[in-house]
Design a protein around this motif. Structure first.
Motif, PDB file in Angstrom:
ATOM      1  N   ASP A 118      -4.942   1.146   2.310  1.00 36.26           N
ATOM      2  CA  ASP A 118      -4.857   2.562   1.959  1.00 36.26           C
ATOM      3  C   ASP A 118      -5.667   3.353   2.979  1.00 36.26           C
ATOM      4  O   ASP A 118      -6.727   2.899   3.413  1.00 36.26           O
ATOM      5  N   HIS A 119      -5.154   4.501   3.379  1.00 32.95           N
ATOM      6  CA  HIS A 119      -5.830   5.359   4.361  1.00 32.95           C
ATOM      7  C   HIS A 119      -6.295   4.589   5.586  1.00 32.95           C
ATOM      8  O   HIS A 119      -7.426   4.776   6.057  1.00 32.95           O
TER       9      HIS A 119
ATOM     10  N   GLY B  56       0.834  -1.195   0.000  1.00 27.02           N
ATOM     11  CA  GLY B  56       0.000   0.000   0.000  1.00 27.02           C
ATOM     12  C   GLY B  56       0.862   1.235   0.000  1.00 27.02           C
ATOM     13  O   GLY B  56       2.050   1.159   0.281  1.00 27.02           O
ATOM     14  N   PRO B  57       0.261   2.387  -0.346  1.00 30.21           N
ATOM     15  CA  PRO B  57       1.026   3.629  -0.389  1.00 30.21           C
ATOM     16  C   PRO B  57       1.598   3.969   0.988  1.00 30.21           C
ATOM     17  O   PRO B  57       1.089   3.489   1.997  1.00 30.21           O
ATOM     18  N   SER B  58       2.645   4.800   1.016  1.00 28.14           N
ATOM     19  CA  SER B  58       3.195   5.159   2.318  1.00 28.14           C
ATOM     20  C   SER B  58       2.182   6.001   3.074  1.00 28.14           C
ATOM     21  O   SER B  58       1.398   6.740   2.482  1.00 28.14           O
TER      22      SER B  58
ATOM     23  N   HIS C 259       7.632  -3.288  -0.439  1.00 19.97           N
ATOM     24  CA  HIS C 259       7.269  -2.832  -1.773  1.00 19.97           C
ATOM     25  C   HIS C 259       7.818  -3.786  -2.825  1.00 19.97           C
ATOM     26  O   HIS C 259       7.752  -3.500  -4.020  1.00 19.97           O
TER      27      HIS C 259
ATOM     28  N   ARG D  12       1.301   2.205 -10.685  1.00 17.29           N
ATOM     29  CA  ARG D  12       2.396   3.118 -10.359  1.00 17.29           C
ATOM     30  C   ARG D  12       3.663   2.358 -10.007  1.00 17.29           C
ATOM     31  O   ARG D  12       4.748   2.727 -10.381  1.00 17.29           O
ATOM     32  N   ILE D  13       3.476   1.295  -9.230  1.00 14.97           N
ATOM     33  CA  ILE D  13       4.650   0.631  -8.682  1.00 14.97           C
ATOM     34  C   ILE D  13       5.260  -0.345  -9.686  1.00 14.97           C
ATOM     35  O   ILE D  13       6.450  -0.619  -9.671  1.00 14.97           O
TER      36      ILE D  13
ATOM     37  N   SER E 253      -0.220   4.582   4.701  1.00 15.43           N
ATOM     38  CA  SER E 253      -1.513   3.885   4.665  1.00 15.43           C
ATOM     39  C   SER E 253      -1.777   3.096   5.936  1.00 15.43           C
ATOM     40  O   SER E 253      -2.856   2.547   6.112  1.00 15.43           O
TER      41      SER E 253
ATOM     42  N   ARG F 277      -8.276   1.917  -6.276  1.00 13.17           N
ATOM     43  CA  ARG F 277      -7.051   2.436  -5.677  1.00 13.17           C
ATOM     44  C   ARG F 277      -5.916   1.402  -5.733  1.00 13.17           C
ATOM     45  O   ARG F 277      -4.758   1.746  -5.889  1.00 13.17           O
TER      46      ARG F 277
ATOM     47  N   PHE G 157      -2.400   1.929  -7.566  1.00 12.54           N
ATOM     48  CA  PHE G 157      -1.154   1.700  -6.837  1.00 12.54           C
ATOM     49  C   PHE G 157      -0.265   0.727  -7.600  1.00 12.54           C
ATOM     50  O   PHE G 157       0.921   0.969  -7.785  1.00 12.54           O
TER      51      PHE G 157
END
Lengths: 217, 242
Positions: B210-211, B34-36, B194, B238-239, B38, B231, B235
């Motif tokens: 996330d969140h 998950g995004p940083s 990651h 992007r990664i 999160s 989401r 993600f």
């Protein structure tokens, strides 16, 4: 010209005082270090009441003149039935007073150790005190050697306070020599030299320790 | 083995973990992505109570992690943890780093603890570094020592908090290899990372956060091929595409 006959004629008196100053300094040095570590750990332990006690100790003690603390032990305590000799009262006062400064230095050192060190130690099952003793304090000590060295040198010099309460130290016997010989300033120059005999090696020792610890990672 | 039951956590006003429900079984390898920001690391750190939860219930082996009656040190000796920044003890040799907890917590003798330590150093591939200090080791070697340090307590669960994020790229492989071997031996592992390749190859389950919420979970093959949440899709794109 400095009259060395004062030193030679009163050498036994000087040495008696020197011996007691060394003794008081060593006892107070060990005592203040132990109290300092305990108070520092109290200040940062994850237990609120301990934090308060630790902070109260530091703020109270370091903001009172050493002389008054010494008076408390020497002429205050007898009023509640505890009589201490000047030497004992002075040494306790020195230890308690210096401990407040050492506690602050150690607290800063502990807080300079990365937080993850404590987390790693705790997550392996060590108790808080074990983690402190085995992992955090040995690292903190390296950081605090210079400021603690300063405090130890101050302690040796501050031990002259014993002279004010019949503590039988260098200062006390210096006063004695002065009143016997009616010589003032030169007597105290020799007293100062005896202090230097103590503080300069201490100063060099701290410097050496600092270098050695810096080398061992 | 590890069970989150409607767990919430706040940092002040900030709601970091929102209604986390999660069950991790013995021998399972769970990778959390998950995004940083999160809440991945926070969730992981709750498992051995490096962070406390605000409400809900969290149990490890049916022991309530946040119960005052739970002996936290008892619980922690059973959960190894590997950190992003290794956190080896800089004033101790590699061997001492590994033997400290077994000697102090499990009361092993020095000989026994050193034998165990050497066994795990062998296992992570750096037996020759036993007498070095951490500062003399590369990042990858330090992290492998950290893994050996965790394993020496013979834990049932190993937690990994971004174990390769602080490493130079050429050292990531050696650490992941050790982790893969561990997973194949049946260790229960929760890994925040990651490293998508690692997740795909080793994970039994992927959890996407996330969140502060768990948005999606599933088998790696399904998750990568067809993430359901928008989401998660974003993600992954992007990664994976850079």
């Amino acid at each position: 010209m400095l009259d060395f006959s004062i030193l030679i004629n009163n050498l036994d008196t000087y040495l008696e005082g020197f011996k007691n100053t060394v003794l008081a300094s060593i006892i107070a040095l060990i005592g203040s270090f132990i109290i300092g570590v305990i108070v520092a750990v109290m200040r940062i332990a994850p237990i609120k009441p301990l934090n308060w006690i630790g902070s109260a100790y530091v703020e109270f003690i370091r903001n009172i003149p050493l002389l008054i603390i010494a008076f408390f032990f020497y002429i205050g305590l007898p009023s509640i039935g505890v009589t201490l000799s000047g030497f004992v009262a002075g040494t306790i006062a020195l230890a308690i007073y210096t401990a407040s400064f050492i506690a602050e230095a150690i607290r800063a050192g502990i807080q300079a150790v990365p937080k993850g060190q404590m987390e790693a130690a705790r997550s392996s099952g060590l108790t808080y005190l074990q983690a402190m003793r085995i992992i955090i304090l040995p690292q903190a000590i390296k950081i605090v050697i210079p400021p603690i060295g300063n405090q130890f040198i101050n302690l040796v010099k501050n031990s002259a306070i014993l002279g004010m309460i019949a503590g039988l130290d260098l200062m006390y016997f210096g006063d004695l020599v002065s009143s016997h010989t009616f010589v003032t300033f030169p007597v105290y120059i020799f007293v100062a030299m005896f202090y230097l005999v103590l503080t300069i090696p201490l100063s060099l020792g701290v410097g050496y320790l600092e270098k050695r610890l810096a080398r061992s990672h | 083995m590890i069970r989150f039951d409607t767990v919430n956590k706040y940092f002040g006003d900030f709601h970091v973990l929102k209604n986390i429900n999660l069950e991790i079984n013995k021998g399972e390898v769970v990778v959390v992505i998950g995004p940083s920001g999160s809440g991945k690391s926070t969730m992981l750190r709750c498992i051995n109570r490096l962070e406390t939860i605000t409400d809900g219930e969290l149990t490890v082996n049916d022991l309530k992690v946040n119960d005052k009656k739970t002996d936290i040190n008892q619980l922690r000796r059973n959960i190894g943890m590997v950190f992003q920044h290794f956190y080896l003890y800089p004033h101790k040799t590699v061997l001492e780093n590994i033997t400290t907890a077994p000697m102090k917590v499990l009361k092993q003798s020095k000989e026994e603890a050193e034998k165990v330590a050497r066994y795990y150093l062998e296992k992570v591939g750096i037996p020759e570094k036993a007498d070095s200090y951490p500062s003399q080791l590369s990042g990858g070697q330090q992290q492998r020592v950290a893994i050996a340090r965790g394993l020496a307590m013979k834990p049932e669960i190993m937690l990994f908090d971004e174990p390769t994020s602080a490493l130079d790229p050429e050292m990531i492989g050696e650490v992941l290899d050790v982790m893969k071997a561990l997973a194949k031996e049946g260790m229960t592992m929760v890994v925040v990372t990651h490293e998508m390749g690692f997740a795909r190859e080793v994970a039994d389950r992927i959890i996407f956060m996330d969140h502060g919420q768990i948005l999606e979970q599933g088998k790696p093959a399904d998750f990568y091929a067809n993430p359901k949440e928008e989401r998660a899709r974003l993600f992954l794109s992007r990664i994976l595409n850079h």
